[in-house]
Design a protein around this motif. Structure first.
Motif, PDB file in Angstrom:
ATOM      1  N   UNK A   1     -41.147  44.466  29.677  1.00  0.00           N
ATOM      2  CA  UNK A   1     -41.650  43.095  29.791  1.00  0.00           C
ATOM      3  C   UNK A   1     -40.468  42.135  29.861  1.00  0.00           C
ATOM      4  N   UNK A   2     -40.542  41.172  30.786  1.00  0.00           N
ATOM      5  CA  UNK A   2     -39.397  40.255  30.955  1.00  0.00           C
ATOM      6  C   UNK A   2     -39.133  39.411  29.706  1.00  0.00           C
ATOM      7  N   UNK A   3     -40.129  39.314  28.822  1.00  0.00           N
ATOM      8  CA  UNK A   3     -39.901  38.518  27.608  1.00  0.00           C
ATOM      9  C   UNK A   3     -38.848  39.177  26.708  1.00  0.00           C
ATOM     10  N   UNK A   4     -38.571  40.466  26.946  1.00  0.00           N
ATOM     11  CA  UNK A   4     -37.533  41.154  26.164  1.00  0.00           C
ATOM     12  C   UNK A   4     -36.123  40.909  26.704  1.00  0.00           C
ATOM     13  N   UNK A   5     -36.015  40.346  27.912  1.00  0.00           N
ATOM     14  CA  UNK A   5     -34.678  40.067  28.445  1.00  0.00           C
ATOM     15  C   UNK A   5     -34.070  38.913  27.635  1.00  0.00           C
ATOM     16  N   UNK A   6     -32.745  38.910  27.543  1.00  0.00           N
ATOM     17  CA  UNK A   6     -32.068  37.805  26.846  1.00  0.00           C
ATOM     18  C   UNK A   6     -31.149  37.052  27.803  1.00  0.00           C
ATOM     19  N   UNK A   7     -30.995  35.759  27.553  1.00  0.00           N
ATOM     20  CA  UNK A   7     -30.001  34.981  28.298  1.00  0.00           C
ATOM     21  C   UNK A   7     -28.727  34.910  27.454  1.00  0.00           C
ATOM     22  N   UNK A   8     -27.634  34.450  28.074  1.00  0.00           N
ATOM     23  CA  UNK A   8     -26.386  34.316  27.328  1.00  0.00           C
ATOM     24  C   UNK A   8     -26.472  33.118  26.370  1.00  0.00           C
ATOM     25  N   UNK A   9     -27.337  32.171  26.700  1.00  0.00           N
ATOM     26  CA  UNK A   9     -27.408  30.973  25.859  1.00  0.00           C
ATOM     27  C   UNK A   9     -28.184  31.224  24.562  1.00  0.00           C
ATOM     28  N   UNK A  10     -29.030  32.297  24.574  1.00  0.00           N
ATOM     29  CA  UNK A  10     -29.785  32.641  23.348  1.00  0.00           C
ATOM     30  C   UNK A  10     -28.935  33.450  22.382  1.00  0.00           C
ATOM     31  N   UNK A  11     -27.868  34.047  22.946  1.00  0.00           N
ATOM     32  CA  UNK A  11     -27.064  35.007  22.193  1.00  0.00           C
ATOM     33  C   UNK A  11     -26.490  34.407  20.913  1.00  0.00           C
TER      34      UNK A  11
ATOM     35  N   UNK B   1     -30.641  47.657  27.196  1.00  0.00           N
ATOM     36  CA  UNK B   1     -31.778  48.579  27.324  1.00  0.00           C
ATOM     37  C   UNK B   1     -32.171  48.776  28.794  1.00  0.00           C
ATOM     38  N   UNK B   2     -31.878  47.768  29.618  1.00  0.00           N
ATOM     39  CA  UNK B   2     -32.205  47.870  31.045  1.00  0.00           C
ATOM     40  C   UNK B   2     -31.379  48.946  31.741  1.00  0.00           C
ATOM     41  N   UNK B   3     -30.151  49.134  31.275  1.00  0.00           N
ATOM     42  CA  UNK B   3     -29.297  50.165  31.889  1.00  0.00           C
ATOM     43  C   UNK B   3     -29.877  51.547  31.581  1.00  0.00           C
ATOM     44  N   UNK B   4     -30.393  51.708  30.369  1.00  0.00           N
ATOM     45  CA  UNK B   4     -31.037  52.984  29.976  1.00  0.00           C
ATOM     46  C   UNK B   4     -32.288  53.216  30.831  1.00  0.00           C
ATOM     47  N   UNK B   5     -33.110  52.164  30.964  1.00  0.00           N
ATOM     48  CA  UNK B   5     -34.345  52.309  31.746  1.00  0.00           C
ATOM     49  C   UNK B   5     -34.016  52.587  33.218  1.00  0.00           C
ATOM     50  N   UNK B   6     -33.002  51.889  33.744  1.00  0.00           N
ATOM     51  CA  UNK B   6     -32.613  52.126  35.134  1.00  0.00           C
ATOM     52  C   UNK B   6     -32.134  53.576  35.299  1.00  0.00           C
ATOM     53  N   UNK B   7     -31.347  54.051  34.338  1.00  0.00           N
ATOM     54  CA  UNK B   7     -30.851  55.433  34.374  1.00  0.00           C
ATOM     55  C   UNK B   7     -31.994  56.438  34.382  1.00  0.00           C
ATOM     56  N   UNK B   8     -33.002  56.175  33.554  1.00  0.00           N
ATOM     57  CA  UNK B   8     -34.179  57.066  33.514  1.00  0.00           C
ATOM     58  C   UNK B   8     -34.919  57.038  34.847  1.00  0.00           C
ATOM     59  N   UNK B   9     -34.977  55.838  35.448  1.00  0.00           N
ATOM     60  CA  UNK B   9     -35.648  55.692  36.743  1.00  0.00           C
ATOM     61  C   UNK B   9     -34.941  56.537  37.814  1.00  0.00           C
ATOM     62  N   UNK B  10     -33.617  56.453  37.827  1.00  0.00           N
ATOM     63  CA  UNK B  10     -32.844  57.218  38.822  1.00  0.00           C
ATOM     64  C   UNK B  10     -33.024  58.722  38.602  1.00  0.00           C
ATOM     65  N   UNK B  11     -32.913  59.130  37.343  1.00  0.00           N
ATOM     66  CA  UNK B  11     -33.043  60.557  37.033  1.00  0.00           C
ATOM     67  C   UNK B  11     -34.432  61.077  37.421  1.00  0.00           C
ATOM     68  N   UNK B  12     -35.456  60.274  37.098  1.00  0.00           N
ATOM     69  CA  UNK B  12     -36.826  60.658  37.401  1.00  0.00           C
ATOM     70  C   UNK B  12     -37.053  60.791  38.916  1.00  0.00           C
TER      71      UNK B  12
END
Lengths: 89, 89
Positions: free
Chosen positions: B79-89, B5-16
């Protein structure tokens, strides 16, 4: 590689936050899910980390990626005017 | 892929930011030195961009990487609480 100084600064940022938490590279490896070797390379600025992996460190250090990438914390003179584009190269 | 989801948000940021500057993908391509195809993929969130390339966009938009990655600008609920680590996967 252009902008390579950022990898060094990012590595210092990770190391500094890890030391603040008083945890070893091995513990950070368990928390992130990254191999310990990868943690070492990141701290030495030897890897051009991706956005998705930056977020993994941010989650462990409980802060948004924007705060993790506040590199004035490790270099008070950090300034975007020092970044280079590929077209300037 | 975790944290995609961060890649989508980053893409929107760049476009904006590009639209704020009133420039085309082609002009952004010239300014950054990236291929126009790569700009399109980034804006659509299809590439896991590296730290060095994030800095190239930051330079063109005249802001530090920390500000470019302030994704609450495109998603107020970021919110950073939505980020995931590889160990939670």
């Amino acid at each position: 590689m252009i902008n390579e100084f950022l990898l060094k600064e990012f590595g210092e940022r990770i190391k500094s936050l890890r030391i603040d938490l008083n945890i070893s590279q091995e513990t950070l490896s368990h928390k992130t899910g990254f191999h310990r070797t990868y943690i070492g390379m990141i701290e030495r600025g030897e890897r051009n980390i991706s956005l998705i992996n930056i977020a993994i460190f941010a989650k462990v250090f409980e802060m948004p990626i924007s705060e993790l990438l506040n590199l004035t914390t490790v270099n008070p003179n950090h300034n975007f005017s020092d970044y280079e584009t590929k077209s300037e190269k």
